[in-house]
Motif scaffolding. Sequence first.
Motif, PDB file in Angstrom:
ATOM      1  N   ALA A  38      14.284   7.147  -9.435  1.00  0.00           N
ATOM      2  CA  ALA A  38      13.007   7.379  -8.741  1.00  0.00           C
ATOM      3  C   ALA A  38      12.511   6.096  -8.099  1.00  0.00           C
ATOM      4  O   ALA A  38      11.998   6.114  -6.963  1.00  0.00           O
ATOM      5  CB  ALA A  38      11.973   7.916  -9.726  1.00  0.00           C
ATOM      6  N   ARG A  39      12.664   4.970  -8.788  1.00  0.00           N
ATOM      7  CA  ARG A  39      12.226   3.690  -8.227  1.00  0.00           C
ATOM      8  C   ARG A  39      13.041   3.325  -6.990  1.00  0.00           C
ATOM      9  O   ARG A  39      12.493   2.844  -5.991  1.00  0.00           O
ATOM     10  CB  ARG A  39      12.322   2.587  -9.282  1.00  0.00           C
ATOM     11  N   GLU A  40      14.334   3.572  -7.053  1.00  0.00           N
ATOM     12  CA  GLU A  40      15.179   3.266  -5.889  1.00  0.00           C
ATOM     13  C   GLU A  40      14.813   4.137  -4.700  1.00  0.00           C
ATOM     14  O   GLU A  40      14.788   3.666  -3.546  1.00  0.00           O
ATOM     15  CB  GLU A  40      16.651   3.455  -6.261  1.00  0.00           C
ATOM     16  N   GLU A  41      14.511   5.409  -4.944  1.00  0.00           N
ATOM     17  CA  GLU A  41      14.118   6.312  -3.860  1.00  0.00           C
ATOM     18  C   GLU A  41      12.783   5.881  -3.258  1.00  0.00           C
ATOM     19  O   GLU A  41      12.609   5.911  -2.030  1.00  0.00           O
ATOM     20  CB  GLU A  41      14.034   7.740  -4.380  1.00  0.00           C
ATOM     21  N   ILE A  42      11.841   5.478  -4.094  1.00  0.00           N
ATOM     22  CA  ILE A  42      10.542   5.006  -3.597  1.00  0.00           C
ATOM     23  C   ILE A  42      10.730   3.746  -2.752  1.00  0.00           C
ATOM     24  O   ILE A  42      10.136   3.609  -1.675  1.00  0.00           O
ATOM     25  CB  ILE A  42       9.582   4.757  -4.773  1.00  0.00           C
ATOM     26  N   ALA A  43      11.552   2.815  -3.221  1.00  0.00           N
ATOM     27  CA  ALA A  43      11.788   1.583  -2.466  1.00  0.00           C
ATOM     28  C   ALA A  43      12.396   1.889  -1.101  1.00  0.00           C
ATOM     29  O   ALA A  43      12.021   1.281  -0.086  1.00  0.00           O
ATOM     30  CB  ALA A  43      12.704   0.650  -3.259  1.00  0.00           C
TER      31      ALA A  43
ATOM     32  N   SER B 286       0.835  -1.203   0.000  1.00  0.00           N
ATOM     33  CA  SER B 286       0.000   0.000   0.000  1.00  0.00           C
ATOM     34  C   SER B 286       0.872   1.256   0.000  1.00  0.00           C
ATOM     35  O   SER B 286       0.589   2.230  -0.709  1.00  0.00           O
ATOM     36  CB  SER B 286      -0.926  -0.004   1.210  1.00  0.00           C
ATOM     37  N   ARG B 287       1.939   1.224   0.796  1.00  0.00           N
ATOM     38  CA  ARG B 287       2.873   2.352   0.805  1.00  0.00           C
ATOM     39  C   ARG B 287       3.514   2.525  -0.571  1.00  0.00           C
ATOM     40  O   ARG B 287       3.667   3.657  -1.070  1.00  0.00           O
ATOM     41  CB  ARG B 287       3.961   2.113   1.857  1.00  0.00           C
ATOM     42  N   LEU B 288       3.899   1.418  -1.192  1.00  0.00           N
ATOM     43  CA  LEU B 288       4.502   1.475  -2.518  1.00  0.00           C
ATOM     44  C   LEU B 288       3.541   2.087  -3.530  1.00  0.00           C
ATOM     45  O   LEU B 288       3.919   2.977  -4.305  1.00  0.00           O
ATOM     46  CB  LEU B 288       4.896   0.063  -2.959  1.00  0.00           C
ATOM     47  N   ARG B 289       2.307   1.636  -3.519  1.00  0.00           N
ATOM     48  CA  ARG B 289       1.323   2.130  -4.486  1.00  0.00           C
ATOM     49  C   ARG B 289       1.055   3.623  -4.281  1.00  0.00           C
ATOM     50  O   ARG B 289       0.898   4.377  -5.237  1.00  0.00           O
ATOM     51  CB  ARG B 289       0.038   1.318  -4.380  1.00  0.00           C
ATOM     52  N   PHE B 290       1.005   4.037  -3.011  1.00  0.00           N
ATOM     53  CA  PHE B 290       0.791   5.455  -2.724  1.00  0.00           C
ATOM     54  C   PHE B 290       1.919   6.306  -3.293  1.00  0.00           C
ATOM     55  O   PHE B 290       1.686   7.339  -3.940  1.00  0.00           O
ATOM     56  CB  PHE B 290       0.687   5.678  -1.212  1.00  0.00           C
ATOM     57  N   LEU B 291       3.148   5.884  -3.077  1.00  0.00           N
ATOM     58  CA  LEU B 291       4.292   6.674  -3.530  1.00  0.00           C
ATOM     59  C   LEU B 291       4.391   6.690  -5.056  1.00  0.00           C
ATOM     60  O   LEU B 291       4.732   7.721  -5.644  1.00  0.00           O
ATOM     61  CB  LEU B 291       5.579   6.115  -2.913  1.00  0.00           C
TER      62      LEU B 291
ATOM     63  N   GLY C 206      10.101  -5.974   6.096  1.00  0.00           N
ATOM     64  CA  GLY C 206      11.237  -5.392   6.797  1.00  0.00           C
ATOM     65  C   GLY C 206      12.311  -4.946   5.823  1.00  0.00           C
ATOM     66  O   GLY C 206      12.059  -4.720   4.641  1.00  0.00           O
ATOM     67  N   ASP C 207      13.528  -4.859   6.307  1.00  0.00           N
ATOM     68  CA  ASP C 207      14.590  -4.191   5.569  1.00  0.00           C
ATOM     69  C   ASP C 207      15.003  -4.905   4.286  1.00  0.00           C
ATOM     70  O   ASP C 207      15.556  -4.271   3.379  1.00  0.00           O
ATOM     71  CB  ASP C 207      15.807  -4.002   6.481  1.00  0.00           C
ATOM     72  N   SER C 208      14.769  -6.227   4.177  1.00  0.00           N
ATOM     73  CA  SER C 208      15.196  -6.943   2.975  1.00  0.00           C
ATOM     74  C   SER C 208      14.072  -7.118   1.955  1.00  0.00           C
ATOM     75  O   SER C 208      14.235  -7.836   0.972  1.00  0.00           O
ATOM     76  CB  SER C 208      15.763  -8.322   3.350  1.00  0.00           C
ATOM     77  N   GLU C 209      12.933  -6.459   2.166  1.00  0.00           N
ATOM     78  CA  GLU C 209      11.814  -6.589   1.234  1.00  0.00           C
ATOM     79  C   GLU C 209      12.180  -6.024  -0.140  1.00  0.00           C
ATOM     80  O   GLU C 209      13.058  -5.169  -0.267  1.00  0.00           O
ATOM     81  CB  GLU C 209      10.586  -5.868   1.783  1.00  0.00           C
ATOM     82  N   ILE C 210      11.480  -6.509  -1.183  1.00  0.00           N
ATOM     83  CA  ILE C 210      11.803  -6.069  -2.534  1.00  0.00           C
ATOM     84  C   ILE C 210      10.523  -5.677  -3.284  1.00  0.00           C
ATOM     85  O   ILE C 210       9.508  -6.364  -3.197  1.00  0.00           O
ATOM     86  CB  ILE C 210      12.552  -7.149  -3.334  1.00  0.00           C
TER      87      ILE C 210
END
Length: 338
Positions: free
Chosen positions: A233-238, A174-179, A200-204
């Motif tokens: 931009a994708r790296e910043e969103i991730a 949901s956070r990913l889709r929002f950003l 967590g921190d290793s999610e992709i």
Amino acid sequence: MIDAGTTLPTPEESRGGHGSRAGARTTKLAIVGAGAVGSTLAYAALMRGAARTVAMLDVNRAKVEAEVLDLQHGIQFMPMAKVEGSDDVAVCAGADVVVVTAGAKQKQGQTRLDLAEGTIGLMRTILPGLVEVAPDAVYVMVTNPVDIVTYAALKFSGLPPERLFGSGTVLDSSRLRFLVAQHCGVAVQNVHAYIAGEHGDSEIPLWSSATIGGVPLLEWPGIAGHPSLSEDAREEIAREVVQSAYRIIEGKGATNYAVGLAGTRIIEAVLGDEHRILPVSTLLDGDHGIEDVCLSLPTLVDRRGASERVLVPLSDAELAGLQSSAASLREVARRFGL
């Protein structure tokens, strides 16, 4: 004669079951933990009419009774429901869905994995009693670190993997889709993208299968005033998806609103038998070459629980990231003797 607007019971409801009255079966949601997440989830579930009965369990009797009373006073403004609460596990008896939010509270600077030891011990204590009073329920773990806790809970409860799973990366997605929606200038409902692996921190992020309005995200041309999604931009969103929980905890002490809504979405998928695809955390048994670990992949969620994983195509980099995430989680599980 049936008045217009009357809702007739479905054939399944007409067969009755626990909580039934005059042959009509009602739905019951039990929430374990009356803290920030548990109480917000109860509020969200009531506002959305997710279940006809919402029961809350917490060791702090005064706290759970106060939360229940506060919710009861607002019933007039919600879809009709019954709200109850206790420090006695019997309040969860006959539940259709049990959501476990109880656990160690994540403090500023802590990772989700830092919370593991105390929460695993708690699961060992509470799950047998819950399964005894609600043996037919679907169990959803919404407490961090959710993947490790889900793996431990499966071992402690003896329940089949489809009937006990974690909320996983539903919130992260949901956070990913929002950003993505914010960057691209579209409605978040038009973005379809998943976070997989550890919550967590290793999610992709699964960029290769993501779409905006049916257009592959990697081919999104951009619209007036909003650029396409470059690699930077994708790296910043991730990064923002991973860091956002820490930012919220730093600012207000806990995350509760979005996770309460995400948990309610999972509950609705189960109770409504929606066959909805959600990235919940389940026990893998060979998917993408990964087994004996709980992590998130898009999964069909319905009345049976997390009934079937959907093997979305992965790029080589995504597959490597998923396997690395699995290895990290497996190492932590072994550290705790699981």
